[in-house]
Scaffold this motif. Structure first.
Motif, short mmCIF file in Angstrom:
data_model
loop_
_atom_site.label_atom_id
_atom_site.label_comp_id
_atom_site.label_asym_id
_atom_site.label_seq_id
_atom_site.Cartn_x
_atom_site.Cartn_y
_atom_site.Cartn_z
N THR A 55 0.93 -1.05 0.01
CA THR A 55 0.03 0.07 0.05
C THR A 55 0.98 1.35 0.12
O THR A 55 1.77 1.39 0.95
N PHE A 56 0.54 2.12 -1.03
CA PHE A 56 1.51 3.36 -0.97
C PHE A 56 0.89 4.60 -1.81
O PHE A 56 -0.34 4.37 -2.26
N THR A 57 1.63 5.76 -1.61
CA THR A 57 1.00 6.69 -2.21
C THR A 57 1.76 6.89 -3.42
O THR A 57 2.97 6.67 -3.45
N THR A 58 1.14 7.62 -4.26
CA THR A 58 2.11 7.74 -5.66
C THR A 58 2.84 9.04 -5.77
O THR A 58 4.05 9.05 -6.50
N GLY A 59 2.20 10.41 -5.18
CA GLY A 59 2.97 11.16 -5.55
C GLY A 59 2.86 11.91 -6.80
O GLY A 59 2.17 11.26 -7.51
N ASP A 60 3.21 13.04 -7.09
CA ASP A 60 2.88 13.56 -8.53
C ASP A 60 3.96 13.09 -9.66
O ASP A 60 3.74 13.07 -10.76
N ASN A 61 5.33 12.60 -9.04
CA ASN A 61 6.24 12.17 -10.13
C ASN A 61 6.60 10.81 -10.19
O ASN A 61 7.34 10.28 -10.96
N GLY A 62 5.71 9.77 -9.45
CA GLY A 62 6.02 8.57 -9.33
C GLY A 62 7.43 8.01 -8.94
O GLY A 62 8.04 8.55 -8.10
N GLY A 63 7.44 6.80 -9.15
CA GLY A 63 8.61 6.32 -8.73
C GLY A 63 8.77 4.55 -8.94
O GLY A 63 7.85 4.12 -9.82
N THR A 64 9.00 3.94 -8.06
CA THR A 64 8.85 2.32 -8.13
C THR A 64 8.87 1.69 -6.76
O THR A 64 9.04 2.50 -5.60
N VAL A 65 7.90 0.58 -6.80
CA VAL A 65 7.72 -0.26 -5.62
C VAL A 65 8.65 -1.60 -5.96
O VAL A 65 8.28 -2.22 -6.90
N VAL A 66 9.80 -1.80 -4.96
CA VAL A 66 10.68 -2.98 -5.41
C VAL A 66 10.12 -3.99 -4.25
O VAL A 66 10.09 -3.74 -3.15
N VAL A 67 9.76 -5.45 -4.58
CA VAL A 67 9.63 -6.39 -3.62
C VAL A 67 10.81 -7.30 -3.93
O VAL A 67 10.80 -7.83 -5.23
N THR A 68 11.71 -7.68 -3.11
CA THR A 68 12.47 -8.79 -3.27
C THR A 68 12.02 -10.10 -3.26
O THR A 68 10.92 -10.40 -2.93
N ALA A 75 10.39 1.50 -1.66
CA ALA A 75 9.87 2.60 -2.67
C ALA A 75 11.06 3.63 -3.16
O ALA A 75 11.94 3.72 -2.13
N THR A 76 11.10 4.00 -4.30
CA THR A 76 11.99 5.06 -4.85
C THR A 76 11.27 6.04 -5.34
O THR A 76 9.84 6.12 -5.60
N GLY A 77 11.78 7.36 -5.43
CA GLY A 77 11.26 8.46 -6.14
C GLY A 77 10.14 9.05 -5.21
O GLY A 77 10.44 9.15 -3.92
N ASP A 78 8.90 9.58 -5.75
CA ASP A 78 8.04 10.08 -5.18
C ASP A 78 6.91 9.16 -4.39
O ASP A 78 6.01 9.55 -4.18
N VAL A 79 7.42 7.85 -4.54
CA VAL A 79 6.34 6.96 -3.91
C VAL A 79 6.68 6.65 -2.64
O VAL A 79 8.08 6.50 -2.39
N VAL A 149 5.48 3.19 -10.93
CA VAL A 149 4.44 4.25 -10.74
C VAL A 149 4.71 5.38 -11.45
O VAL A 149 5.65 5.88 -11.31
N ILE A 150 3.61 5.67 -12.33
CA ILE A 150 3.95 6.91 -13.44
C ILE A 150 3.67 8.37 -12.39
O ILE A 150 4.48 9.15 -12.53
N GLY A 151 2.80 8.20 -11.22
CA GLY A 151 2.38 9.26 -10.56
C GLY A 151 0.93 9.70 -10.68
O GLY A 151 0.73 9.67 -11.99
N GLY A 152 0.14 10.11 -9.73
CA GLY A 152 -1.13 10.52 -9.84
C GLY A 152 -2.13 9.56 -10.18
O GLY A 152 -3.28 9.58 -10.40
N GLU A 153 -1.68 8.04 -10.04
CA GLU A 153 -2.76 7.13 -10.36
C GLU A 153 -3.81 7.28 -9.48
O GLU A 153 -3.43 7.71 -8.06
#
Length: 169
Positions: A55-68, A75-79, A149-153
């Motif tokens: 469960t995450f927030t996207t932010g405006d600029n997106g990023g990634t969610v990594v699961v090993t 999470a990276t970026g704006d996520v 995650v692109i952002g804004g979904e």
């Protein structure tokens, strides 16, 4: 004498050359053959398991969610993963010929919110390339992944699937 020497040489050559042996000379031998049938390889998705990006927030600029593959999320970026988010790797079992090696191939996928005009997010998967069945003919492996995650979904639950193939090496 010269003729006798030439005829003698021709006679010796003829006797030494098996290609000039008398017709009907042959020999037969049996060859050996073998075959091995191995148990078919079967892949089973573990009931209730899923590649869960949490469960995450996207932010405006997106990023990634990594699961090993171990199921740890980041999470990276704006996520941003929200407090209490539970991430998980997907789980599979394999049965087949004991001690035999096999390869694992996983495909990319996409999750969608299922709306009339669906919003999607792409993901890649991560699994070990090769494994070995144990002495009972069993193995298990995990699949992790990276969600883009692109952002804004829009808020909501997103679901999807991906392919997994196992093949004897």
């Amino acid at each position: 004498m010269k003729k006798f020497a030439i005829l003698s040489a021709v006679a010796v050559a003829a006797l030494a050359n098996p290609a000039l042996a008398a017709p009907g000379d042959s020999d037969t031998e049996l060859g050996a053959a073998t075959a091995e049938v191995v148990a078919p390889i079967t892949l089973t998705h573990t009931t209730g398991a899923t590649l869960d990006f949490g469960t995450f927030t996207t932010g405006d600029n997106g990023g990634t969610v990594v699961v090993t593959r171990a199921g740890n999320g980041s999470a990276t970026g704006d996520v941003t993963l929200v407090q209490g988010s539970v991430e998980a790797s997907d789980q599979f079992t394999v049965a087949g010929d004991p001690g035999r090696r096999f390869s694992i191939t996983t495909g990319a996928g996409q999750v969608s919110n299922g709306a009339a005009t669906p919003v999607t997010m792409d993901f890649t998967t991560d699994a070990r390339a090769n494994e070995t069945l144990d002495t009972a003919g069993d193995a298990a492996f995990s699949v992790g992944g990276t969600l883009t995650v692109i952002g804004g979904e829009p808020a909501g639950v997103y679901t999807g699937s991906y392919s997994v193939t196992v093949t004897y090496n």
